[in-house]
Each structure stands twice: as C-alpha cells, then as structure tokens.
Motif scaffolding. Structure first.
Motif, short mmCIF file in Angstrom:
data_model
loop_
_atom_site.label_atom_id
_atom_site.label_comp_id
_atom_site.label_asym_id
_atom_site.label_seq_id
_atom_site.Cartn_x
_atom_site.Cartn_y
_atom_site.Cartn_z
N PRO A 124 -8.39 -0.87 -2.04
CA PRO A 124 -8.53 -1.42 -0.68
C PRO A 124 -9.26 -2.76 -0.66
CG PRO A 124 -9.87 0.56 -0.96
CD PRO A 124 -8.95 0.48 -2.13
N PRO A 145 -5.75 1.03 4.40
CA PRO A 145 -5.56 1.68 3.10
C PRO A 145 -5.65 3.20 3.15
CG PRO A 145 -7.05 -0.18 2.90
CD PRO A 145 -6.86 0.05 4.37
N GLU A 164 0.82 -1.21 0.00
CA GLU A 164 0.00 0.00 0.00
C GLU A 164 0.85 1.26 0.00
OE1 GLU A 164 -3.55 2.44 0.34
OE2 GLU A 164 -2.87 0.63 -0.69
N TRP A 191 -7.73 -6.31 1.01
CA TRP A 191 -8.42 -7.19 1.96
C TRP A 191 -8.63 -8.58 1.36
CZ3 TRP A 191 -8.89 -7.85 6.78
CH2 TRP A 191 -9.76 -8.84 7.24
#
Length: 334
Positions: free
Chosen positions: A279, A265, A181, A283
């Motif tokens: 995001p 995120p 990220e 996940w």
C-alpha cells in the motif's frame, strides 16, 4: 513517543529499508512528514492482537471494553485495537444486527497507529509477520472478508501546490491503481471504497485550482460521502472547518486531520510475500506523478481526449497511463 528501552534495542533486528522516500519528505514547517496506518483483519481477538503488539514493541495493554484495547507507551506511542465500531451504525448492512460477537470474522479487527515517520513505518512493518503467526486473515481468505489497509500520509500543507497536484494525480490514476491492486471482489461491492465520480475526475483534468478552498467548492458538487477510495473529507475539515460545515452534509463522523485518507488497498495480511510496503508503494506512485509537472500535464491532456471519446474503455485508459508512466520514467514498483 516513549523512548525505546535498552531491552527493545537489544532485540531489534536490522532490516533493509523497503519504504522508499516520498518526493516531498518534509512538511511546510520543515518537519518530517508522518503517516498513520490502519490494518483490518479477522482471526485474532482485540486482546490477542494487543498482546502481540506489546510483545513486539513494548507497552501496556489496557482493555477499554466495548471490543477495544489500547496498547499504551509502545515505541511508537499508543496503538489502538478495536472491532471496527464504525460498522455498528450502518443500516445498509443488516447482517450486523445479529451481534458483533456472533459475526466475529466478518467484522474486522482494526489496528490503528499514531502518525509514524518513514523509519518507524519500516519498523512497524514487522507486525505483519506477527499477525500471520497468530492466524490473522485478510481480504482474500474468504468470500465475505472485505478488509482493507488505510494509509494516512500527512500533507505538506493544505494549500501547497503539491497537495493540490496530488489530488489531481490521484484522479488521473485511480482506475490504474484499482487494476494494479486487483481489489478484492467483496470490497468492490461493499460501500466503502467507491470510485471517484467521473465528473470530479474530468473537472480536475480541465481546471486548475490555486487553493484547497476552491477545490473544495468544486468537489462538494460531486461528493457527499467518505466512502471513496481516497477520502479527502478529513483534510477538508482540518483546512477549512467553516467552509466544510457549509458545503458537506456528512452524517458519518469525520475527524479533522492534515492528511490524505487512502482507503483503496486490500489487507493481505495472511499472504507470506505481502507487507505494508505494497500500500505504501501504491500511494507513493500517486505522489511521484504529482511531483512531475510534465507527466501530470500529459495525463490531464490524455484524460480530456479519453473523456471526449464516444466509446470509452477502462482498459484503454489503463494502457495510456502505463505508457505515460513508462515514457516519463515515473513508475513505482507496485
């Protein structure tokens, strides 16, 4: 949820689905797992944002005062828009004492959806383009703009093996997720998305837990705050409210809900090639690992070796994760 009007059906533009399915699409009752989204940004006011949502998805904008509006009866139900009131009570951020209006731009406006199906998430994703049009700014637009996106996926059930494995998978992946990220510098230093304690990760790597209650007892030795990249406390409180009250002395308001609360995120709402898919995919990578018994076991073994080393380097652990994801062909596009 309010039925879609004929007008809105006519205005809908078909889009190619970009939200790939999670490994377990149904909860233990056989219903589709839902997921709420929270988006933080600067620029548009709460009212401007509410008007945009009503234009995009129908509904009526209701001014709640106190820097908040609710867009009622949208295609997805009621959507909340507010200046992030959770920051008002923080004593460790003294600049907030200058007043919310004076500091507008540093304190995010937050859009909070009700629980949505995957198809609804795909449709709601169009809000990113709308917010860009009205000048929304994300984490990387300024030095002090530490804004995030929170993903709240419903669990299959609190004691389901997949739920417990998802918690362990997240522990194994957190360092890798942060690197993928490239979390904004301001968000890293602010007290909202702290890394999971190393002892918690090691405990999950070494031990199996057959119930969420047992996992809670262990976790209470390592965490006493919601300000982690994955906040488990809403799930803990929902699943075992009495045990939660016994184990966790939490001063922040913790709303009980049967979801994970993924806070890591960044909000990159102003970047043209960014959407809520990013995001979601982060996940989804966690759940793909949780669903792969052999990969999860390999990661746990690798962590135990890594943890025992005299000199541990995050870069080495990240390369180990990359290699194992590649070997097991369980790498999401993030």
């Amino acid at each position: 949820m309010t039925p879609t009007s004929h007008k809105h059906r006519c205005n809908m533009i078909p889009t190619k689905p970009t939200f790939a399915a999670l490994p377990f699409e149904l909860n233990s009752d056989g219903d589709q797992r839902l997921c709420g989204i929270e988006i933080e940004f600067a620029g548009p006011t709460e009212m401007e944002t509410g008007n945009l949502i009503a234009q995009e998805f129908g509904g009526t904008v209701v001014d709640g005062g106190d820097h908040s509006v609710t867009v009622t009866d949208t295609r997805f139900g009621d959507i909340e828009v507010e200046l992030d009131i959770s920051l008002r009570k923080r004593e460790d951020l003294p600049f907030l004492k200058e007043g919310l209006d004076a500091m507008r731009g540093l304190i995010p406006v937050e859009v909070v959806t009700p629980p949505l199906s995957r198809a609804q998430l795909e449709e709601f994703n169009s809000i990113c383009d709308g917010l860009r049009r009205i000048g929304a700014m994300g984490s990387r637009s300024g030095v002090l703009l530490g804004f995030g996106v929170h993903v709240n996926p419903e669990v299959v059930s609190p004691d389901h093996r997949f739920t417990l494995d998802t918690i362990t998978a997240y522990a194994m992946l957190e360092t890798w997720l942060r690197q993928k990220e490239q979390v904004d510098t301001t968000r890293r230093v602010m007290p909202f998305i702290d890394a999971w304690p190393k002892d918690l990760i090691s405990d999950l790597a070494k031990n199996d837990y057959d119930s969420l209650a047992d996992l809670m007892r262990m976790a209470s030795r390592h965490i006493q705050s919601r300000n982690l990249s994955l906040d488990l406390l809403p799930l803990f409180k929902h699943a075992e409210p009495d045990l939660f009250a016994e184990l966790f002395d939490i001063h922040d308001k913790t709303a009980a809900r049967p979801t994970f609360h993924f806070r890591l995120p960044d909000s990159r709402i102003d970047e043209a090639d960014w959407s809520l898919r990013q995001p979601w995919q982060l996940w989804r990578q966690v759940e793909l690992v949780a669903a792969n018994e052999h990969l999860l076991a390999a990661l746990r073994d690798a962590w135990r070796t890594h943890d025992a080393a005299w000199f541990e380097r995050k870069s080495v652990w990240i390369k180990t994760i990359d290699a194992l994801l590649q070997d097991h062909d369980v790498k999401a596009e993030v």
